[in-house]
Design a protein around this motif. Sequence first.
Motif, PDB file in Angstrom:
ATOM      1  N   ARG A   8       0.833  -1.208   0.000  1.00  8.36           N
ATOM      2  CA  ARG A   8       0.000   0.000   0.000  1.00  8.36           C
ATOM      3  C   ARG A   8       0.865   1.254   0.000  1.00  8.36           C
ATOM      4  O   ARG A   8       0.576   2.221  -0.703  1.00  8.36           O
ATOM      5  CB  ARG A   8      -0.934  -0.004   1.200  1.00  8.36           C
ATOM      6  CG  ARG A   8      -2.136  -0.915   1.024  1.00  8.36           C
ATOM      7  CD  ARG A   8      -2.966  -1.022   2.280  1.00  8.36           C
ATOM      8  NE  ARG A   8      -4.280  -1.593   1.986  1.00  8.36           N
ATOM      9  CZ  ARG A   8      -5.051  -2.175   2.892  1.00  8.36           C
ATOM     10  NH1 ARG A   8      -4.640  -2.262   4.162  1.00  8.36           N
ATOM     11  NH2 ARG A   8      -6.225  -2.671   2.547  1.00  8.36           N
ATOM     12  N   ALA A   9       1.939   1.239   0.785  1.00  9.92           N
ATOM     13  CA  ALA A   9       2.843   2.385   0.805  1.00  9.92           C
ATOM     14  C   ALA A   9       3.498   2.596  -0.558  1.00  9.92           C
ATOM     15  O   ALA A   9       3.914   3.719  -0.886  1.00  9.92           O
ATOM     16  CB  ALA A   9       3.911   2.194   1.875  1.00  9.92           C
ATOM     17  N   ALA A  10       3.577   1.538  -1.359  1.00  6.70           N
ATOM     18  CA  ALA A  10       4.132   1.631  -2.707  1.00  6.70           C
ATOM     19  C   ALA A  10       3.078   1.995  -3.746  1.00  6.70           C
ATOM     20  O   ALA A  10       3.377   2.038  -4.939  1.00  6.70           O
ATOM     21  CB  ALA A  10       4.790   0.309  -3.087  1.00  6.70           C
TER      22      ALA A  10
ATOM     23  N   MET B 248       6.496  -1.113  -6.627  1.00 11.07           N
ATOM     24  CA  MET B 248       6.043  -1.016  -8.003  1.00 11.07           C
ATOM     25  C   MET B 248       6.762   0.108  -8.752  1.00 11.07           C
ATOM     26  O   MET B 248       6.992   0.006  -9.964  1.00 11.07           O
ATOM     27  CB  MET B 248       4.534  -0.812  -8.064  1.00 11.07           C
ATOM     28  CG  MET B 248       3.962  -0.910  -9.468  1.00 11.07           C
ATOM     29  SD  MET B 248       4.076  -2.550 -10.219  1.00 11.07           S
ATOM     30  CE  MET B 248       2.595  -3.324  -9.558  1.00 11.07           C
ATOM     31  N   GLY B 249       7.143   1.173  -8.049  1.00  6.96           N
ATOM     32  CA  GLY B 249       7.902   2.231  -8.712  1.00  6.96           C
ATOM     33  C   GLY B 249       9.213   1.720  -9.280  1.00  6.96           C
ATOM     34  O   GLY B 249       9.640   2.133 -10.371  1.00  6.96           O
TER      35      GLY B 249
ATOM     36  N   GLN C 113       2.843   9.612  -2.005  1.00  7.19           N
ATOM     37  CA  GLN C 113       2.504  10.398  -0.823  1.00  7.19           C
ATOM     38  C   GLN C 113       1.369   9.766  -0.038  1.00  7.19           C
ATOM     39  O   GLN C 113       1.402   9.689   1.187  1.00  7.19           O
ATOM     40  CB  GLN C 113       2.119  11.818  -1.238  1.00  7.19           C
ATOM     41  CG  GLN C 113       1.865  12.746  -0.052  1.00  7.19           C
ATOM     42  CD  GLN C 113       1.377  14.103  -0.492  1.00  7.19           C
ATOM     43  OE1 GLN C 113       0.316  14.201  -1.092  1.00  7.19           O
ATOM     44  NE2 GLN C 113       2.139  15.143  -0.196  1.00  7.19           N
ATOM     45  N   SER C 114       0.353   9.294  -0.749  1.00  5.90           N
ATOM     46  CA  SER C 114      -0.763   8.620  -0.084  1.00  5.90           C
ATOM     47  C   SER C 114      -1.443   7.680  -1.065  1.00  5.90           C
ATOM     48  O   SER C 114      -1.392   7.883  -2.284  1.00  5.90           O
ATOM     49  CB  SER C 114      -1.773   9.627   0.485  1.00  5.90           C
ATOM     50  OG  SER C 114      -2.292  10.455  -0.545  1.00  5.90           O
ATOM     51  N   THR C 115      -2.057   6.646  -0.505  1.00  6.61           N
ATOM     52  CA  THR C 115      -2.737   5.624  -1.293  1.00  6.61           C
ATOM     53  C   THR C 115      -4.179   5.526  -0.801  1.00  6.61           C
ATOM     54  O   THR C 115      -4.422   5.491   0.410  1.00  6.61           O
ATOM     55  CB  THR C 115      -2.027   4.269  -1.141  1.00  6.61           C
ATOM     56  OG1 THR C 115      -0.658   4.405  -1.531  1.00  6.61           O
ATOM     57  CG2 THR C 115      -2.693   3.199  -1.993  1.00  6.61           C
ATOM     58  N   TRP C 116      -5.115   5.468  -1.743  1.00  9.10           N
ATOM     59  CA  TRP C 116      -6.552   5.484  -1.433  1.00  9.10           C
ATOM     60  C   TRP C 116      -7.231   4.290  -2.079  1.00  9.10           C
ATOM     61  O   TRP C 116      -7.020   4.006  -3.258  1.00  9.10           O
ATOM     62  CB  TRP C 116      -7.180   6.775  -1.964  1.00  9.10           C
ATOM     63  CG  TRP C 116      -6.566   8.033  -1.396  1.00  9.10           C
ATOM     64  CD1 TRP C 116      -5.302   8.509  -1.614  1.00  9.10           C
ATOM     65  CD2 TRP C 116      -7.197   8.964  -0.514  1.00  9.10           C
ATOM     66  NE1 TRP C 116      -5.104   9.677  -0.924  1.00  9.10           N
ATOM     67  CE2 TRP C 116      -6.254   9.985  -0.243  1.00  9.10           C
ATOM     68  CE3 TRP C 116      -8.468   9.042   0.057  1.00  9.10           C
ATOM     69  CZ2 TRP C 116      -6.548  11.066   0.586  1.00  9.10           C
ATOM     70  CZ3 TRP C 116      -8.764  10.118   0.881  1.00  9.10           C
ATOM     71  CH2 TRP C 116      -7.807  11.116   1.142  1.00  9.10           C
TER      72      TRP C 116
ATOM     73  N   VAL D 291      -5.573   4.637   2.818  1.00  6.84           N
ATOM     74  CA  VAL D 291      -5.110   3.431   3.494  1.00  6.84           C
ATOM     75  C   VAL D 291      -3.616   3.490   3.799  1.00  6.84           C
ATOM     76  O   VAL D 291      -3.098   2.642   4.533  1.00  6.84           O
ATOM     77  CB  VAL D 291      -5.410   2.167   2.645  1.00  6.84           C
ATOM     78  CG1 VAL D 291      -6.913   1.961   2.525  1.00  6.84           C
ATOM     79  CG2 VAL D 291      -4.760   2.250   1.278  1.00  6.84           C
ATOM     80  N   SER D 292      -2.922   4.463   3.232  1.00  6.55           N
ATOM     81  CA  SER D 292      -1.505   4.630   3.525  1.00  6.55           C
ATOM     82  C   SER D 292      -1.121   6.076   3.277  1.00  6.55           C
ATOM     83  O   SER D 292      -1.568   6.684   2.298  1.00  6.55           O
ATOM     84  CB  SER D 292      -0.654   3.716   2.627  1.00  6.55           C
ATOM     85  OG  SER D 292       0.726   3.916   2.857  1.00  6.55           O
ATOM     86  N   ARG D 293      -0.283   6.617   4.158  1.00  7.74           N
ATOM     87  CA  ARG D 293       0.178   7.989   3.982  1.00  7.74           C
ATOM     88  C   ARG D 293       1.651   8.058   4.383  1.00  7.74           C
ATOM     89  O   ARG D 293       2.021   7.710   5.494  1.00  7.74           O
ATOM     90  CB  ARG D 293      -0.631   8.949   4.843  1.00  7.74           C
ATOM     91  CG  ARG D 293      -0.212  10.415   4.678  1.00  7.74           C
ATOM     92  CD  ARG D 293      -1.134  11.338   5.452  1.00  7.74           C
ATOM     93  NE  ARG D 293      -1.008  11.141   6.886  1.00  7.74           N
ATOM     94  CZ  ARG D 293      -1.821  11.699   7.782  1.00  7.74           C
ATOM     95  NH1 ARG D 293      -2.815  12.471   7.373  1.00  7.74           N
ATOM     96  NH2 ARG D 293      -1.661  11.500   9.077  1.00  7.74           N
ATOM     97  N   THR D 294       2.456   8.504   3.432  1.00  9.03           N
ATOM     98  CA  THR D 294       3.877   8.668   3.706  1.00  9.03           C
ATOM     99  C   THR D 294       4.189  10.088   4.133  1.00  9.03           C
ATOM    100  O   THR D 294       5.025  10.329   4.983  1.00  9.03           O
ATOM    101  CB  THR D 294       4.702   8.295   2.452  1.00  9.03           C
ATOM    102  OG1 THR D 294       4.361   6.970   2.042  1.00  9.03           O
ATOM    103  CG2 THR D 294       6.187   8.348   2.741  1.00  9.03           C
TER     104      THR D 294
END
Length: 417
Positions: free
Chosen positions: A144-146, A332-333, A399-402, A408-411
């Motif tokens: 999720r962070a990715a 994934m990046g 920066q963030s995943t939705w 659901v994730s925020r860097t």
Amino acid sequence: MSASLVVTGIARLVTHDPAHGAADGPGHRPAAGDGSGHRAMPGAGAGLDDAWLVVDDGRVAAVGTGPPPAADQALDVAGRAVLPGFVDSHTHLVFAGDRSEEFAVRMAGADYEAGGIATTIAATRAATDDDLRRLLATRVGESRAAGITTREVKSGYGATVADEARLLRLAGEVTAHTTFLGAHVTPPGFDGRTDDYVALVTGAMLDACAPLAESIDVFCELGAFDADQSRTVVTAGQRAGLIGRVHANQLRPGPGVQVAVERGCASADHCTHLADDDVAALAGSTTVATLLPATDFATRQPYPDARRLVDAGATVALATNCNPGSSHTTAMGFVLALAVRDCGLTIDEAVWAATRGGARSLRRDDIGHLGVGARADFVVLDAPSPDHLASRPGMPLVQSTWEAGAMVSRTFHLDPA
């Protein structure tokens, strides 16, 4: 009732909707092609500049430019890019044990072979359910962070009826996209009796695992399962109502792609060593060529020629193949950067392959894009365009995943408007 959300201040909104055209500038080309003879992926790079996105009830309600509409909540991303959440259509996330020493030996010159999988089978069998749940939750959090919002998860590190069913049961706690991979390798106890193991996989093991799985997969490779055995496994799974997949043509030329296309499989995965007939077969079918370049990086194999596949008209996906032996990453990046640098894709095509291409592999049309009506799975980059994913490899740009309109994730911290 859920609250609506408008996301504003989007420098580049990638929708993959051909109606929105493609961006201008480095890394982008018009949807009709660039005059080089290369074939363009429909929708690759399509999106809007200086845009907004409205989410309602977990889905994309509207996209546009100019003054944004009102919503219950607002989020200003302050000149960052927004793109569809990544769809990781090939992973092995349920495992225990460590094979970093094997990687070090490979980097010193040893060849990769499928036999290392037996080490993970032993460690996974020995782990408790709680151990595996904890490890799985950590990997899902990393993904999720990715920026990964949808993931497929395979079994394959059990190789007994009870253990394969256990791994699928655990995988089903985190995803609907579960794949029965009993035919990963011939496990200890079946040395020299691969046909007997195939009979177990297609008999009692399939009976126990089919209710817990969406797909069936087989490793069609010298040292694993040959064409006839692979065809037997896939056909049995399809008769049980499962979607077919094949680990194909990873370590050398072989029959895997042809088996996948012949059986109407959703995907042929790896596709590192392809003959002209394999490329033509993929281009003339609905089977997605799912490329796993982080694996080729870790095994020092040649990289798959994605440009050749796209120009032939095949559908290409990108996935991480997260596993302990040959691709221990959820980044994934990093996969996108390899696909651009070493596989011949543009960044627009790589993003398409890691989103809409993955969705095609999972036979989903509601994810992998941000058209109206799509599930509101999206990623906010700490960058103004997706180009940075390839030009700044290794940087934590998500920066963030939705997922379905919920973070659901925020860097990095995001201030609401």
